[in-house]
Each structure stands twice: as C-alpha cells, then as structure tokens.
Design a protein around this motif. Structure first.
Motif, short mmCIF file in Angstrom:
data_model
loop_
_atom_site.label_atom_id
_atom_site.label_comp_id
_atom_site.label_asym_id
_atom_site.label_seq_id
_atom_site.Cartn_x
_atom_site.Cartn_y
_atom_site.Cartn_z
N ASP A 128 0.83 -1.21 0.00
CA ASP A 128 0.00 0.00 0.00
C ASP A 128 0.87 1.26 0.00
O ASP A 128 0.58 2.23 -0.73
CB ASP A 128 -0.92 0.01 1.23
CG ASP A 128 -1.97 -1.09 1.18
OD1 ASP A 128 -2.28 -1.55 0.06
OD2 ASP A 128 -2.46 -1.49 2.25
N GLU A 131 2.35 1.87 -3.36
CA GLU A 131 1.36 2.36 -4.32
C GLU A 131 1.01 3.83 -4.04
O GLU A 131 0.90 4.64 -4.98
CB GLU A 131 0.10 1.49 -4.26
CG GLU A 131 -0.88 1.77 -5.38
CD GLU A 131 -1.96 0.70 -5.49
OE1 GLU A 131 -3.01 0.99 -6.08
OE2 GLU A 131 -1.74 -0.43 -4.98
N ASN A 135 1.73 7.00 -6.55
CA ASN A 135 0.61 7.82 -7.02
C ASN A 135 0.79 9.30 -6.65
O ASN A 135 0.22 10.18 -7.31
CB ASN A 135 -0.71 7.31 -6.44
CG ASN A 135 -1.11 5.96 -7.04
OD1 ASN A 135 -0.73 5.65 -8.17
ND2 ASN A 135 -1.87 5.18 -6.28
N ASN A 151 9.30 2.12 -8.94
CA ASN A 151 8.21 1.43 -9.63
C ASN A 151 8.61 -0.01 -9.99
O ASN A 151 7.79 -0.93 -9.92
CB ASN A 151 7.85 2.21 -10.90
CG ASN A 151 6.54 1.71 -11.50
OD1 ASN A 151 5.52 1.62 -10.82
ND2 ASN A 151 6.58 1.38 -12.79
N TYR A 154 8.35 -2.11 -6.87
CA TYR A 154 6.93 -2.39 -6.61
C TYR A 154 6.42 -3.51 -7.53
O TYR A 154 5.74 -4.43 -7.07
CB TYR A 154 6.11 -1.12 -6.82
CG TYR A 154 4.62 -1.36 -6.78
CD1 TYR A 154 3.94 -1.49 -5.57
CD2 TYR A 154 3.88 -1.46 -7.97
CE1 TYR A 154 2.58 -1.71 -5.53
CE2 TYR A 154 2.51 -1.68 -7.94
CZ TYR A 154 1.86 -1.81 -6.72
OH TYR A 154 0.51 -2.04 -6.69
N TYR A 158 5.04 -7.13 -6.30
CA TYR A 158 3.67 -7.52 -6.63
C TYR A 158 3.66 -8.82 -7.45
O TYR A 158 2.80 -9.68 -7.26
CB TYR A 158 3.00 -6.39 -7.41
CG TYR A 158 1.53 -6.61 -7.64
CD1 TYR A 158 0.61 -6.42 -6.62
CD2 TYR A 158 1.05 -7.02 -8.90
CE1 TYR A 158 -0.74 -6.62 -6.83
CE2 TYR A 158 -0.29 -7.23 -9.11
CZ TYR A 158 -1.19 -7.03 -8.08
OH TYR A 158 -2.53 -7.24 -8.28
#
Length: 221
Positions: A128, A131, A135, A151, A154, A158
């Motif tokens: 979270d 993300e 953002n 990124n 991440y 994921y």
C-alpha cells in the motif's frame, strides 16, 4: 520128509523177514512222506504268513502315504490362510500409509497456505505504501530514474506475491458485493446506477481464492 519140512520152515522164516522188512520200509516211506508233507505245509504256511505280512506292510504304507498327503494338504491350507492374512495386512498397511501421505500432504498444504497468507498480510501495508508513494510522486520534482527504480521494485514485489496466490479484487465500476467490498461512504452519483462502487479507497486482495482483505470503497446511492 524131515528135510522138506525144514526147507519149508526156512522159506517161511525168510518170507516173514521179507515181509517185516517191507513193512519197515513202508513205515519209513510213510514217515518220510509225512515229514515231507509236514515240511511242505510248514513252508507254505510260512509263505502265506510272509505274504500276509507283506500285505499288512503294504497296507500300512498306503495308510502312511495317505496320512502324509492329508498332512501336506492341511499344511498347504494353513499356508494359504497365512498368505491371505499377510496380504490383507499388507493391503491395510498400504491403505493406512496412503491415507497418512494424503493427510500429511493436506496438512502441509494447509500449514504452508496459512504461513504464506500471514506473510502476505504482513506485506500488504508495504505494498500500500509503495502504491501511495508512486501515485503521489510529482514527476517534475523527482528524478525519473528514481521513480523508475521504485516502480520496478513495486512491480517485482507484486509479481512475487501474485505468483504465490495473491489476487487483487476488482472494485471500481463493479456492483457492490459485501463479501468482497467494505463500504465506508455512500454518495449520490448521476453517472452510476445505485449500489455501484464509484471509488476504491484501499485495494482488497484474495489469497488462493480466500479473502485476505476486503476493498474499502465508496458506493453510489
């Protein structure tokens, strides 16, 4: 005359002696014959006795052979019963072992799934934060290489989670489902029908088809 009488007497004596000798010879012959007959009867009796003994021995041999055959048949039956008993025991042991392997496999799968689920739950807040950070990054103020590196981390994190059973719940634009969505707000919307998720506040996830975390959403009235 006297001489003739004496001669007659001599002849008579000789005849008597001859008769006696014949009689004695006949008696001897009779005794010999009787002895031979007795001996013959004794021999025949012994032969008959021997044949009887042979027959008796033969009968005993046949009885012993039949008894041995019967004993072997009984032994064979016992061995067959023991073999069947061992086979049944082996089948039961094999079935028990198969059941044990299945139980162990299920237990291992359940335990590993629970451990992986706990790990995924612990990693979700990190996901979270990644993300939210991505953002909220201002592209003009942040080095593009730095943004690309974050990124990439991440995406790798994921990807690892999804390979191990993590699945994101679709929320925005979907009809509200209380099994997977947690509504924290209802708003009026002219663009959406009633009871539709119009915004996802926090993503929800499934782990191996089991709910890990419900999506926190806004729903249209």
């Amino acid at each position: 005359m006297i001489m003739k009488k004496e001669n007659n007497q001599n002849i008579t004596e000789e005849q008597k002696q001859s008769a006696n000798q014949k009689k004695e010879q006949n008696q001897k012959d009779t005794e010999t014959t009787n002895t031979l007959e007795n001996h013959k009867e004794e021999v025949e009796s012994r032969e008959e006795s021997g044949e009887a003994e042979d027959l008796q021995y033969q009968g005993q041999g046949e009885e012993n052979l039949e008894k041995k055959i019967e004993d072997l048949e009984n032994q064979n039956e016992r061995l067959e019963e023991e073999k069947q008993s061992y086979l049944q025991q082996l089948k039961r042991l094999q079935a028990d072992f198969d059941n044990y392997k299945k139980r162990t496999a299920k237990e291992w799968e359940r335990t590993s799934t629970e451990k992986a689920k706990e790990l995924a739950e612990d990693i979700l807040p990190i996901l979270d934060n990644f993300e939210r950070a991505l953002n909220n990054i201002d592209d003009e103020k942040v080095d593009p290489n730095f943004y690309e590196g974050v990124n990439m981390i991440y995406d790798q994190l994921y990807e690892v989670l999804t390979k191990n059973g993590l699945e994101r719940i679709e929320a925005e634009g979907q009809e509200f489902d209380p099994n997977y969505h947690e509504a924290v707000m209802q708003v009026d919307s002219e663009e959406h029908e009633s009871n539709v998720v119009i915004e996802e506040i926090q993503p929800g996830f499934l782990f191996k088809d089991r709910l890990l975390r419900a999506s926190v959403v806004k729903v249209s009235r």
